[in-house]
Write a protein that holds these residues in place. Structure first.
Motif, PDB file in Angstrom:
ATOM      1  N   GLY A 318       0.861  -1.190   0.000  1.00 58.33           N
ATOM      2  CA  GLY A 318       0.000   0.000   0.000  1.00 58.33           C
ATOM      3  C   GLY A 318       0.886   1.224   0.000  1.00 58.33           C
ATOM      4  O   GLY A 318       0.465   2.327   0.312  1.00 58.33           O
ATOM      5  N   ASP A 319       2.177   1.036  -0.377  1.00 59.80           N
ATOM      6  CA  ASP A 319       3.118   2.161  -0.278  1.00 59.80           C
ATOM      7  C   ASP A 319       2.882   3.187  -1.375  1.00 59.80           C
ATOM      8  O   ASP A 319       2.520   2.864  -2.503  1.00 59.80           O
ATOM      9  CB  ASP A 319       4.573   1.660  -0.305  1.00 59.80           C
ATOM     10  CG  ASP A 319       4.777   0.458  -1.197  1.00 59.80           C
ATOM     11  OD1 ASP A 319       3.946   0.261  -2.117  1.00 59.80           O
ATOM     12  OD2 ASP A 319       5.745  -0.281  -0.993  1.00 59.80           O
ATOM     13  N   ARG A 320       3.128   4.449  -1.009  1.00 58.18           N
ATOM     14  CA  ARG A 320       3.013   5.547  -1.982  1.00 58.18           C
ATOM     15  C   ARG A 320       3.871   6.708  -1.483  1.00 58.18           C
ATOM     16  O   ARG A 320       3.401   7.812  -1.224  1.00 58.18           O
ATOM     17  CB  ARG A 320       1.554   5.940  -2.191  1.00 58.18           C
ATOM     18  CG  ARG A 320       0.763   6.149  -0.920  1.00 58.18           C
ATOM     19  CD  ARG A 320      -0.714   6.391  -1.212  1.00 58.18           C
ATOM     20  NE  ARG A 320      -1.371   6.938  -0.041  1.00 58.18           N
ATOM     21  CZ  ARG A 320      -1.513   8.244   0.201  1.00 58.18           C
ATOM     22  NH1 ARG A 320      -1.110   9.141  -0.663  1.00 58.18           N
ATOM     23  NH2 ARG A 320      -2.075   8.670   1.301  1.00 58.18           N
ATOM     24  N   TYR A 321       5.167   6.400  -1.384  1.00 60.52           N
ATOM     25  CA  TYR A 321       6.098   7.317  -0.740  1.00 60.52           C
ATOM     26  C   TYR A 321       6.071   8.722  -1.350  1.00 60.52           C
ATOM     27  O   TYR A 321       6.049   9.717  -0.637  1.00 60.52           O
ATOM     28  CB  TYR A 321       7.527   6.760  -0.820  1.00 60.52           C
ATOM     29  CG  TYR A 321       8.552   7.717  -0.302  1.00 60.52           C
ATOM     30  CD1 TYR A 321       8.846   7.782   1.056  1.00 60.52           C
ATOM     31  CD2 TYR A 321       9.203   8.599  -1.161  1.00 60.52           C
ATOM     32  CE1 TYR A 321       9.760   8.698   1.538  1.00 60.52           C
ATOM     33  CE2 TYR A 321      10.120   9.515  -0.685  1.00 60.52           C
ATOM     34  CZ  TYR A 321      10.395   9.561   0.657  1.00 60.52           C
ATOM     35  OH  TYR A 321      11.295  10.472   1.122  1.00 60.52           O
ATOM     36  N   SER A 322       6.100   8.808  -2.683  1.00 60.55           N
ATOM     37  CA  SER A 322       6.227  10.140  -3.290  1.00 60.55           C
ATOM     38  C   SER A 322       5.022  11.014  -2.981  1.00 60.55           C
ATOM     39  O   SER A 322       5.147  12.234  -2.873  1.00 60.55           O
ATOM     40  CB  SER A 322       6.410  10.033  -4.807  1.00 60.55           C
ATOM     41  OG  SER A 322       7.708   9.590  -5.090  1.00 60.55           O
TER      42      SER A 322
HETATM   43 FE1  SF4 Z   1       5.851   3.638  -6.857  1.00 55.66          FE
HETATM   44 FE2  SF4 Z   1       7.648   5.597  -6.740  1.00 55.66          FE
HETATM   45 FE3  SF4 Z   1       5.258   5.902  -5.553  1.00 55.66          FE
HETATM   46 FE4  SF4 Z   1       7.025   4.177  -4.539  1.00 55.66          FE
HETATM   47  S1  SF4 Z   1       7.226   6.407  -4.663  1.00 55.66           S
HETATM   48  S2  SF4 Z   1       4.846   3.806  -4.846  1.00 55.66           S
HETATM   49  S3  SF4 Z   1       8.023   3.417  -6.410  1.00 55.66           S
HETATM   50  S4  SF4 Z   1       5.651   5.664  -7.764  1.00 55.66           S
END
Ligand code: SF4
Ligand code: SAM
Ligand code: SF4
Length: 342
Positions: A318-322
């Motif tokens: 469920g990651d969405r770092y950006s």
């Molecule tokens: Fe994908 Fe980059 Fe968002 Fe991580 S930060 S979930 S790698 S788009």
């Protein structure tokens, strides 16, 4: 390369489908770009992964086959520098033969392409992205950390053209005060040669490059500077999960893209998994360690068991770092870019 008619759709907690696999084939590199592998940290005594820790080509191909069955129609080889891994074209041939792999690409710094381009093409590599941050020798010597001239990479690009790669994507990381004054010249040069420039916002990947927000030249500024000299208009995105925002030249002379991970995050469309050189499966570019696949693989896990493991990793993500970067307060462990390959 062949197409599988019944590709399963696996989705994660944010309903994102799994589509792309990036394979980092080595943590070694012949460059020392300060934004990725600063020379003062990665010196002569730095301990890279020992050979036995790296996945063998057969192991990579087996995992890629399981992942192609789970939906990975696109595979990109990266690193470190993928061309410093001996005989990497043999891996290319193995991946090109996998059912379901429709697009096989590589990202390289181009230095070894004069020796390798034809073999890669013969082995079935479909597309090449070549990284080059500036056409100005003085700027480029600093940005590759080894003092190599631009001509080294231009020779690699010529070799790729001769081998039949077309169009080629040229990737440039843009750092304010370092190479941002050279972007229009680059855009013009590659427009004239029919290649597609991709300008990448400098990202806070890893923990060792001293990233600061004011080192980033935002995509809007990159586009405005090029537009002022060579008018552009937005182009539609090619497919879900495309990370670049695309623009076409109004005079019909091709297109460029910007990868704006910092100012226009695209996590909602993140369809990628990343396989590290030692067999860890990493979901987000900004994750920590990832999930070990090499252990189960070497312990004799069946394809079904590997599939369940990988399916579980994707379903759980469920990651969405950006998208969360601006609100993130704690300092966190992050994988390094040269280890996971972008
Ligand atoms: Fe994908 Fe980059 Fe968002 Fe991580 S930060 S979930 S790698 S788009
Ligand atoms: N060595 C190959 C190369 O440079 O093309 C492949 C691996 S490299 C890690 C993949 C891409 O990541 C390159 O285009 C590189 O410029 C980009 N990159 C590395 N560090 C970055 C950073 N901090 N921000 C944005 N892009 C980065
Ligand atoms: Fe090597 Fe690519 Fe990282 Fe530069 S960006 S140090 S060429 S892995």
């Amino acid at each position: 390369m062949t197409t599988t008619p019944h590709r399963p759709r696996i989705t994660d907690r944010l309903d994102r489908p799994f589509r792309d696999l990036r394979v980092s084939v080595t943590d070694r590199c012949n460059f020392r770009c300060p934004y990725c592998m600063p020379a003062e940290i990665y010196g002569d005594r730095y301990q890279f992964l020992p050979r036995d820790d790296l996945l063998a080509f057969e192991e990579i191909a087996r995992l890629a086959c399981v992942m192609a069955n789970l939906g990975a129609a696109k595979i990109r080889l990266t690193g470190g520098e993928p061309l410093v891994r001996n005989d990497v074209e043999k891996l290319v041939a193995m991946l090109a033969a996998l059912p379901g792999v429709e697009d096989l690409a590589m990202t390289t710094n181009g230095y070894l392409l004069p020796q390798k381009a034809a073999a890669l093409r013969d082995a079935g590599l479909g597309r090449l992205s070549i990284s080059l941050d500036s056409l100005d020798d003085e700027v480029f010597r600093k940005m590759n950390g080894r003092g190599f001239d631009v001509g080294k990479v231009l020779d690699g690009i010529s070799a790729a053209e001769k081998a039949g790669f077309s169009p080629i994507k040229i990737n440039a990381v843009v750092q304010r005060g370092v190479n941002d004054h050279t972007i229009v010249e680059m855009a013009r040069y590659f427009k004239e040669r029919g290649h597609v420039m991709r300008f990448i916002e400098y990202m806070d990947v890893g923990t060792r490059n001293g990233w600061k927000l004011d080192h980033v030249t935002p995509a809007d500024e990159i586009i405005a500077r090029i537009h002022a000299e060579m008018p552009l208009e937005p182009a539609e995105s090619g497919y879900r999960g495309e990370v670049a925002s695309r623009y076409r030249y109004r005079d019909g002379g091709g297109e460029i893209g910007v990868i704006a991970s910092v100012t226009r995050p695209f996590c909602g469309d993140c369809t990628r998994l990343r396989l590290s050189p030692e067999g860890r499966l990493v979901t987000c570019l900004f994750s920590a360690l990832g999930t070990d696949l090499r252990g189960p693989l070497r312990a004799g896990a069946s394809d079904d068991a590997l599939e369940r493991l990988i399916r579980g990793v994707w379903s759980d993500r469920g990651d969405r770092y950006s998208e969360e970067r601006a609100s993130a307060t704690e300092r966190r462990e992050k994988v390094e870019m040269y280890h996971i390959g972008g």
